[in-house]
Design a protein around this motif. Sequence first.
Motif, PDB file in Angstrom:
ATOM      1  N   ILE A  68      22.524  61.543 -20.748  1.00  0.00           N
ATOM      2  CA  ILE A  68      23.950  61.420 -20.420  1.00  0.00           C
ATOM      3  C   ILE A  68      24.183  61.493 -18.913  1.00  0.00           C
ATOM      4  N   GLY A  69      23.650  62.547 -18.304  1.00  0.00           N
ATOM      5  CA  GLY A  69      23.931  62.792 -16.888  1.00  0.00           C
ATOM      6  C   GLY A  69      23.395  61.712 -15.960  1.00  0.00           C
ATOM      7  N   SER A  70      22.193  61.218 -16.263  1.00  0.00           N
ATOM      8  CA  SER A  70      21.598  60.254 -15.343  1.00  0.00           C
ATOM      9  C   SER A  70      22.307  58.905 -15.364  1.00  0.00           C
ATOM     10  N   VAL A  71      23.060  58.636 -16.435  1.00  0.00           N
ATOM     11  CA  VAL A  71      23.793  57.365 -16.462  1.00  0.00           C
ATOM     12  C   VAL A  71      25.264  57.525 -16.056  1.00  0.00           C
ATOM     13  N   ALA A  72      25.671  58.765 -15.774  1.00  0.00           N
ATOM     14  CA  ALA A  72      27.061  58.978 -15.359  1.00  0.00           C
ATOM     15  C   ALA A  72      27.368  58.114 -14.134  1.00  0.00           C
ATOM     16  N   PHE A  73      26.447  58.129 -13.181  1.00  0.00           N
ATOM     17  CA  PHE A  73      26.537  57.205 -12.054  1.00  0.00           C
ATOM     18  C   PHE A  73      25.598  56.010 -12.243  1.00  0.00           C
ATOM     19  N   GLY A  74      24.484  56.277 -12.926  1.00  0.00           N
ATOM     20  CA  GLY A  74      23.440  55.255 -13.037  1.00  0.00           C
ATOM     21  C   GLY A  74      23.951  53.946 -13.609  1.00  0.00           C
ATOM     22  N   ASN A  75      24.793  54.029 -14.639  1.00  0.00           N
ATOM     23  CA  ASN A  75      25.339  52.797 -15.223  1.00  0.00           C
ATOM     24  C   ASN A  75      26.221  52.051 -14.240  1.00  0.00           C
ATOM     25  N   GLU A  76      26.970  52.804 -13.450  1.00  0.00           N
ATOM     26  CA  GLU A  76      27.874  52.155 -12.483  1.00  0.00           C
ATOM     27  C   GLU A  76      27.082  51.513 -11.349  1.00  0.00           C
ATOM     28  N   VAL A  77      25.947  52.138 -11.015  1.00  0.00           N
ATOM     29  CA  VAL A  77      25.074  51.525 -10.008  1.00  0.00           C
ATOM     30  C   VAL A  77      24.465  50.251 -10.589  1.00  0.00           C
ATOM     31  N   GLU A  78      24.035  50.368 -11.841  1.00  0.00           N
ATOM     32  CA  GLU A  78      23.350  49.244 -12.497  1.00  0.00           C
ATOM     33  C   GLU A  78      24.282  48.045 -12.663  1.00  0.00           C
ATOM     34  N   ASP A  79      25.503  48.291 -13.159  1.00  0.00           N
ATOM     35  CA  ASP A  79      26.394  47.138 -13.397  1.00  0.00           C
ATOM     36  C   ASP A  79      27.312  46.862 -12.204  1.00  0.00           C
ATOM     37  N   ARG A  80      27.081  47.529 -11.126  1.00  0.00           N
ATOM     38  CA  ARG A  80      27.752  47.276  -9.849  1.00  0.00           C
ATOM     39  C   ARG A  80      29.260  47.511  -9.896  1.00  0.00           C
ATOM     40  N   THR A  81      29.692  48.463 -10.694  1.00  0.00           N
ATOM     41  CA  THR A  81      31.114  48.822 -10.713  1.00  0.00           C
ATOM     42  C   THR A  81      31.397  50.058  -9.860  1.00  0.00           C
ATOM     43  N   LEU A  82      30.337  50.643  -9.304  1.00  0.00           N
ATOM     44  CA  LEU A  82      30.530  51.870  -8.518  1.00  0.00           C
ATOM     45  C   LEU A  82      31.445  51.629  -7.313  1.00  0.00           C
ATOM     46  N   ALA A  83      31.397  50.401  -6.784  1.00  0.00           N
ATOM     47  CA  ALA A  83      32.244  50.086  -5.625  1.00  0.00           C
ATOM     48  C   ALA A  83      33.726  50.270  -5.946  1.00  0.00           C
ATOM     49  N   ASN A  84      34.100  50.070  -7.222  1.00  0.00           N
ATOM     50  CA  ASN A  84      35.501  50.294  -7.600  1.00  0.00           C
ATOM     51  C   ASN A  84      35.936  51.717  -7.250  1.00  0.00           C
ATOM     52  N   LEU A  85      35.005  52.642  -7.389  1.00  0.00           N
ATOM     53  CA  LEU A  85      35.337  54.053  -7.142  1.00  0.00           C
ATOM     54  C   LEU A  85      35.150  54.422  -5.676  1.00  0.00           C
ATOM     55  N   THR A  86      34.049  53.947  -5.082  1.00  0.00           N
ATOM     56  CA  THR A  86      33.772  54.386  -3.704  1.00  0.00           C
ATOM     57  C   THR A  86      34.709  53.731  -2.692  1.00  0.00           C
ATOM     58  N   LEU A  87      35.299  52.590  -3.069  1.00  0.00           N
ATOM     59  CA  LEU A  87      36.244  51.967  -2.138  1.00  0.00           C
ATOM     60  C   LEU A  87      37.658  52.485  -2.376  1.00  0.00           C
ATOM     61  N   SER A  88      37.751  53.730  -2.722  1.00  0.00           N
ATOM     62  CA  SER A  88      39.056  54.365  -2.879  1.00  0.00           C
ATOM     63  C   SER A  88      39.177  55.470  -1.837  1.00  0.00           C
ATOM     64  N   PRO A  89      40.396  55.868  -1.526  1.00  0.00           N
ATOM     65  CA  PRO A  89      40.550  56.912  -0.496  1.00  0.00           C
ATOM     66  C   PRO A  89      40.197  58.313  -0.986  1.00  0.00           C
ATOM     67  N   LEU A  90      39.721  58.430  -2.218  1.00  0.00           N
ATOM     68  CA  LEU A  90      39.382  59.762  -2.737  1.00  0.00           C
ATOM     69  C   LEU A  90      38.235  60.381  -1.939  1.00  0.00           C
ATOM     70  N   PRO A  91      38.335  61.677  -1.628  1.00  0.00           N
ATOM     71  CA  PRO A  91      37.162  62.349  -1.063  1.00  0.00           C
ATOM     72  C   PRO A  91      36.000  62.218  -2.048  1.00  0.00           C
ATOM     73  N   ARG A  92      34.816  62.106  -1.522  1.00  0.00           N
ATOM     74  CA  ARG A  92      33.673  61.811  -2.402  1.00  0.00           C
ATOM     75  C   ARG A  92      33.459  62.877  -3.481  1.00  0.00           C
ATOM     76  N   TRP A  93      33.774  64.122  -3.168  1.00  0.00           N
ATOM     77  CA  TRP A  93      33.555  65.156  -4.189  1.00  0.00           C
ATOM     78  C   TRP A  93      34.475  64.940  -5.381  1.00  0.00           C
ATOM     79  N   GLN A  94      35.599  64.291  -5.147  1.00  0.00           N
ATOM     80  CA  GLN A  94      36.524  64.018  -6.256  1.00  0.00           C
ATOM     81  C   GLN A  94      36.041  62.855  -7.128  1.00  0.00           C
ATOM     82  N   ILE A  95      34.999  62.175  -6.681  1.00  0.00           N
ATOM     83  CA  ILE A  95      34.354  61.165  -7.528  1.00  0.00           C
ATOM     84  C   ILE A  95      33.197  61.809  -8.290  1.00  0.00           C
TER      85      ILE A  95
END
Lengths: 237, 308
Positions: A68-95
């Motif tokens: 579970i834990g390794s795909v929490a970010f891993g899936n978003e890295v794999e399918d390239r949707t992580l940019a949706n989250l990182t290109l937000s003004p949220l402080p990184r810890w809030q992601i």
Amino acid sequence: MGSLFRLTLHQLTGKWRLIIMTVLASLPVVFAWLIVRGTRAPFVDEFEAIVLSTMLAGSIAPLIIVAIGSVAFGNEVEDRTLANLTLSPLPRWQIVLPKVLGTLAVAGPFILGSAFATGFIAFNRDATAVAAVTAGIGVGLLMYTSFFVWLGLVTKQAIGVGLLYIVLWEGFFSGFVEGIRFLSIRQYSLALMNGFDPRRFASEAHVDFTAAVIVAVTVCTVFFVLSTRRLRTMDVP
Amino acid sequence: MSGTNPVVRVDGVSRWFGSVVAVSDVSFEIGPGITGLLGPNGAGKTTLLRMMTGLADVSDGSVTLFGQPVRDNPALYGRLGVMSEHETVYSFMRGRDFVRMMARIRGVPDLDRAVEKAIAQVDLTEAADKRMGTYSRGMRQRMRLAATIVHDPDVLILDEPLNGADPRQRVHFQNLLRRLAGDGRTIIISSHILEEVEQLAETVLLIINGKLAASGGFRAIRAALDKRPYHVRVIATEPRRLAGHIMQLGSVDAVNVDPDGALVVLSNNVRDLQVELPRLAQQASIGLRRVEPLDDSLESVFGYLVER
């Protein structure tokens, strides 16, 4: 953060994952039940070594969390949707935090439920022992989660690396090599169980309770900070 | 951009992966309006855009947005809308929920109004409650654009945004981008299709082999392209007689007759040739069956520009 938490829950609760988690979480319970019902009831030490230490704390809990834990970010890295989250003004810890909480929310009930039921059967409804097992495994859950969520950010082979870690490090080396025990999450889980219920787990716990608490807090904090830092410095696909 | 503060400044930026140089010492400034980033596949456009959005780090140089470093600067991302070339979406999510989530994590104040406006702008209101996994490629792109503009960003960076769009959607897309640019936004779109950029962008940056080959107004670049040596294949009813006439044109340097009877004309000014050739054929009563450019691919255009 609520949006990302809900997103994470949705991403982590696929049908097959839930089935696999259910099967894995059931194993220690079934095993405990079979042992207790067996013709020769095991010594408490044997039970603690086989079911609680090796099976639950050293295998089942980390296996569920790595899935579970390794795909929490891993899936978003794999399918390239992580940019949706990182290109937000949220402080990184809030992601990072919703990803960690999402992992805990999905894996937690299975692992804690398994720990509770296993302890309940094994220790004949001894409330202190059951609470100690559940709490020790719970703290291990926190440590494993922070570690595997971070691992999902640093390598695309997080599940493979995680499995190697579980089998070789937690399952093999930490059981035999004295020095490595101090770098094993399983050992700290057992130390915490022993701390919560000093009557039990003494033969399996090789680390001091206070040290275990400090290390647990440190591990969770360090890997949370590392995840946050990784999110700031990595090239997001 | 001299005399005004550029919105985006790329200064001596390079990026290499091991021994492979993806982007090499690129510098430019971009202001409001639509700027096209043009280059063949593999030219380094996406790497450059990723560095301009802060998603990727530079190996050398710097990228600033409104004078601030774009890398590791979340506060700046509220002013930036990025649509990557990757079309992956959360397929389990309804379109409206996706746009709403993107608006929420960007801190949009009037959430409902902003979401509905963004979805209406991409003309997907009726499909907004369907799961994105059921969308066509064009619909996914439009819903992604809605999520990109929902927080009303000052700068839009769109990597190959027209991929998958049908002709009607393209026109709608282009009109929307023009409208957004007309409101004073800075829009950067990348494409490997010359005509796509020609229709949209006032300014063009040509990227070839990781280098900035040319930049400026589209007309000036187009004029430079028109003056390059250009091969045209001509199939006519009387090729040898036509060849004799063609050689007299000032826009033609050489004519070869292929074994199959087709003429291969080397022109030094293709725009003049386009006008003169039909007129010449008509005067000589020679039928033109087919006229086709032989090296009109973007790669050959870029190759010419790099060699200049």
